[in-house]
Design an enzyme around this catalytic site. Sequence first.
Site, PDB file in Angstrom:
ATOM      1  N   GLY A 212       0.799  -1.227   0.000  1.00 18.41           N
ATOM      2  CA  GLY A 212       0.000   0.000   0.000  1.00 18.41           C
ATOM      3  C   GLY A 212       0.828   1.271   0.000  1.00 18.41           C
TER       4      GLY A 212
ATOM      5  N   CYS B 103     -27.813  -9.225 -16.484  1.00 17.01           N
ATOM      6  CA  CYS B 103     -27.220  -8.944 -17.786  1.00 17.01           C
ATOM      7  C   CYS B 103     -28.192  -9.385 -18.882  1.00 17.01           C
ATOM      8  CB  CYS B 103     -25.893  -9.675 -17.937  1.00 17.01           C
ATOM      9  SG  CYS B 103     -25.220  -9.570 -19.609  1.00 17.01           S
TER      10      CYS B 103
ATOM     11  N   CYS C 212     -26.256 -12.326 -21.093  1.00 18.78           N
ATOM     12  CA  CYS C 212     -25.905 -13.641 -20.562  1.00 18.78           C
ATOM     13  C   CYS C 212     -26.679 -13.987 -19.298  1.00 18.78           C
ATOM     14  CB  CYS C 212     -24.400 -13.739 -20.301  1.00 18.78           C
ATOM     15  SG  CYS C 212     -23.868 -12.941 -18.777  1.00 18.78           S
TER      16      CYS C 212
ATOM     17  N   CYS D 137     -23.020  -7.082 -18.999  1.00 18.72           N
ATOM     18  CA  CYS D 137     -21.782  -7.232 -18.229  1.00 18.72           C
ATOM     19  C   CYS D 137     -20.707  -6.286 -18.770  1.00 18.72           C
ATOM     20  CB  CYS D 137     -21.230  -8.655 -18.366  1.00 18.72           C
ATOM     21  SG  CYS D 137     -22.199  -9.912 -17.534  1.00 18.72           S
TER      22      CYS D 137
ATOM     23  N   CYS E   8     -18.783 -12.368 -20.012  1.00 17.40           N
ATOM     24  CA  CYS E   8     -20.107 -12.406 -20.622  1.00 17.40           C
ATOM     25  C   CYS E   8     -20.095 -13.311 -21.857  1.00 17.40           C
ATOM     26  CB  CYS E   8     -20.532 -10.988 -20.996  1.00 17.40           C
ATOM     27  SG  CYS E   8     -22.239 -10.829 -21.502  1.00 17.40           S
TER      28      CYS E   8
END
Lengths: 259, 326, 365
Positions: B43, B252, B255, B277, B283
């Site tokens: 970080g 979606c 899909c 998606c 997808c």
Amino acid sequence: MNDTSPLLRVHNLSHAFGSLLACADISFELHSGEVLGVVGESGSGKTTLLNCLSARLMPTNGIVEYDLRDRGLTDIYALSEPERRFLLRTDWGVVMQNPRDGLRMNVSAGGNVGERLMAVGARHYGEIRSAAEDWLAKVEMDLGRIDDAPKHFSGGMQQRLQIARNLVTKPRLIFMDEPTGGLDVSVQARLLDLLRGLVRELKLSAIIVTHDLAVARLLADRLMVMKDGRVVETGLTDQVLDDPHHPYTQLLVSSVLQV
Amino acid sequence: MPQTDNQTAAAPGAGEGYNFAYLDEQTKRMIRRCILKAVAVPGYQVPFGGREMPLPYGWGTGGMQVTASIIGLDDTLKVIDQGADDTTNAVNIRRFFARTAQVGTTEVTEEASIIQTRHRVPEDPMTEDQILVYQVPQPEPLRTLEPREIECRKMHAYKEYGLMQVSLYEDIARFGEIATSYSYPVMVNERYLMSPTPIPKFDNPKMDDFPALQLFGAGREKRIYAIPPYTKVKSLDFDDHPFRVQQWEEDCALCGAEETFLDEVILDDSGGKMYVCSDSHFCGRRRAEGHVGQLPDTAAAAYAAAVGAQEAPDGDAAQAQGEGET
Amino acid sequence: MYVAVKGGEQAILNSHKLVAEERRGDAAVPELTLNQIKEQMQLAVDRVMTEGSLYDRDLAALAIKQAQGDLVEAIFLLRAYRTTLTRFGETQPIDTAQMAVRRRVSAAYKDLPGGQILGPSYDYTHRLLDFALAAEEGVGEPEAAVADEAVDDSIPRVTDILNHEGLIEEELAFGDDGPVADLTREPMAFPAERDMRLQNLARGDEGFLLALGYSTQRGFGRNHPFAGEIRLGEVAVEFVPEELGFPIEIGEVTVTECQMINQFAGSAERPPQFTRGYGLAFGHCERKTMAMALVDRALRARELDESIEYPAQDEEFVLYHSDNVEASGFVQHLKLPHYVDFQSELQLIRSLRRRHDEDHREAAE
């Protein structure tokens, strides 16, 4: 004057800006629950002294010791920078003359008060908010303004908010620089009343810098009179104001009280 | 050797007198040292001597330098932008590496050894054998609150993050919720506050305890940071206002996926829209597996046809769609 | 709209073809040659070399041609090329006191050793469009007369003259002669020392520095400048090969140098004296070096104990925003798709509006 160990001990403190000596050879002790007024005209070195005492300006010479909760009297300039910054937002408070320097003008009143709590790890929104409400009530602010930013507040309200923001972590020592400067007389009177009440109720220790002897008389137990960077007279407030010894103090007292 | 896309690997212009993956070896070594430091201090933003890249600043130069420094001949690269492999910037960066490093490229998440991304974490899980490289426009999460670099570095060094929390407090006070929907700040390993880059907060939970190494490169700001595998990553919040991700009422339309990040597609000029998606590979694979969404109407069907037609001549996309069958 | 974003590889290739076609323009017009750019657009070449940090007139001309005359784009091209070049070492510092001077003016003295040499300058031209240049047959071969007397070989710098009296600070005012930073190899660090600041300014965008320098003159960080000296000419570049151990001349470069002289009131440690602001650029970049010198001096506020109040004195502000390759890239990256973030914002704003409506309905009830 007191057998117990002092809260703050200052020894031979001096500070110079280049060749200009702003304050020189200042030594004193402050005990728990005591309010010390530092008076003198502008340019006498009061604010420089306050900055040195409150860990925001490293003095050229001398030592400032504070009674840290976990290790007793400690030279604050021997602390690391993060330790000093931590002290400043926990056990100490600084009320600036200009609220712009002491508040986040674009953060709500609640956020201003809550900041110190969040800085030391508070993570419960509801509790932070109710602490902010408590303190806003203590400084007699309208709770309906909790979500407003201080840039829309009057000068007196900004100053009360600054006080609440500092007191929320229950500090033991507060530094104030002309806390009533720039306010109308009636607003000043209310603020002084409030301050006096809070200092007594919370058993706060405080160092208050002011050029206004009326403020000093109302708030301070003891006075230090400064001229040209040096302390010319010290003593109990009533004693200094009613029976000044140094010619400069006499001048100061007479010029104010005649008004 | 994973399946690779030979078409881009054989792209014209390979070599051209530049070093493998464009950067010279000294520079790569310097960047790898910075990456090691970044991995050692999760970080923390490590300053690095960022080089000019032949793509503009802000277009992924940091991610590209990181990728260029870690990529080898055996690697297979996937590049996504907004979750999709076929957006212009993703295509452009993939072409760059196919041209300068002659590495294999893919659109299949599980086949890639390195995935360079802008603004998304793939929907499919990643593994310990993979590295996710993020492009970072602004590495400093405190920058919007404190413009000064010196002060920001002190705040990180002293772990003074109260101000960040104040900004979240302000959101709740004002809006009743934390009104940050992307670039949502996280604490890494309980020590450093980190910007997850402008991924939607939907993707934040994926970063936590993630099996793959996550590397972040900011070219313009010249910073590299990292999250080693299986590191604790926590999105900032309040105990009584816990972090929550976006949710859609819709699935979606192509899909039928229920728990993915969805893009909104405008179908007409009278407010008609559908959701698909954002992860185009995810997808496409589901559709190839036979999943079907609820296309709202004929306009959407036309859209689906258009996407199919658009992608057909493109080797990458055709492969991705047909992948389920092979 | 969505479909267009998915144009992918083919769209990119087509776009490149369109650029090539536009770059060529009307095929009936003869194509520009690099020599034409190099010889007849020298000032553009100079700017591209300076901000591109690479002294190569041919490559700069190529970059300008490739960028269709967009100088910021040309600078970017040159930088991206430069970054891949092998480093053989560092040359000795150039000595501008030994410059073969073609132009040298001082606004601080009427006359001075070496004299005022006006040289090539637009300063005293009338800005009237010269229609003779538009004529089909061209301008022929204009020739400037050669002076009777040769210019001195070595012309002392005005700052050196002032220095004899101690009226101006030393060139390295704080005795800093350590290794020079190179921000093309290491990131900027703050507080930034003067070597790093000067390198940043030398590469910095001329327009940005011009505006900042101008702001100091208008009172946003006033520092009372005098154009101590501006000189243009050729200087030798010397290099010490490891195997020889002594400097050999490897070529010469054209540079413009500006030394600003500024008032300084003095501090506790230092008596009142003049201070310096410095500007240097490849080729003939007079406006750039003057602006650079003003900004350099403004950025010295910290080391000279002056109060920092204005943008030009603020090193984080100036140094982080001076680079036009960085700035241009980041401003224009807004063209890239942001629809994941935008989708997140759409979600949020719908949710906030819903909450707002509910609150208002409750309030109304």
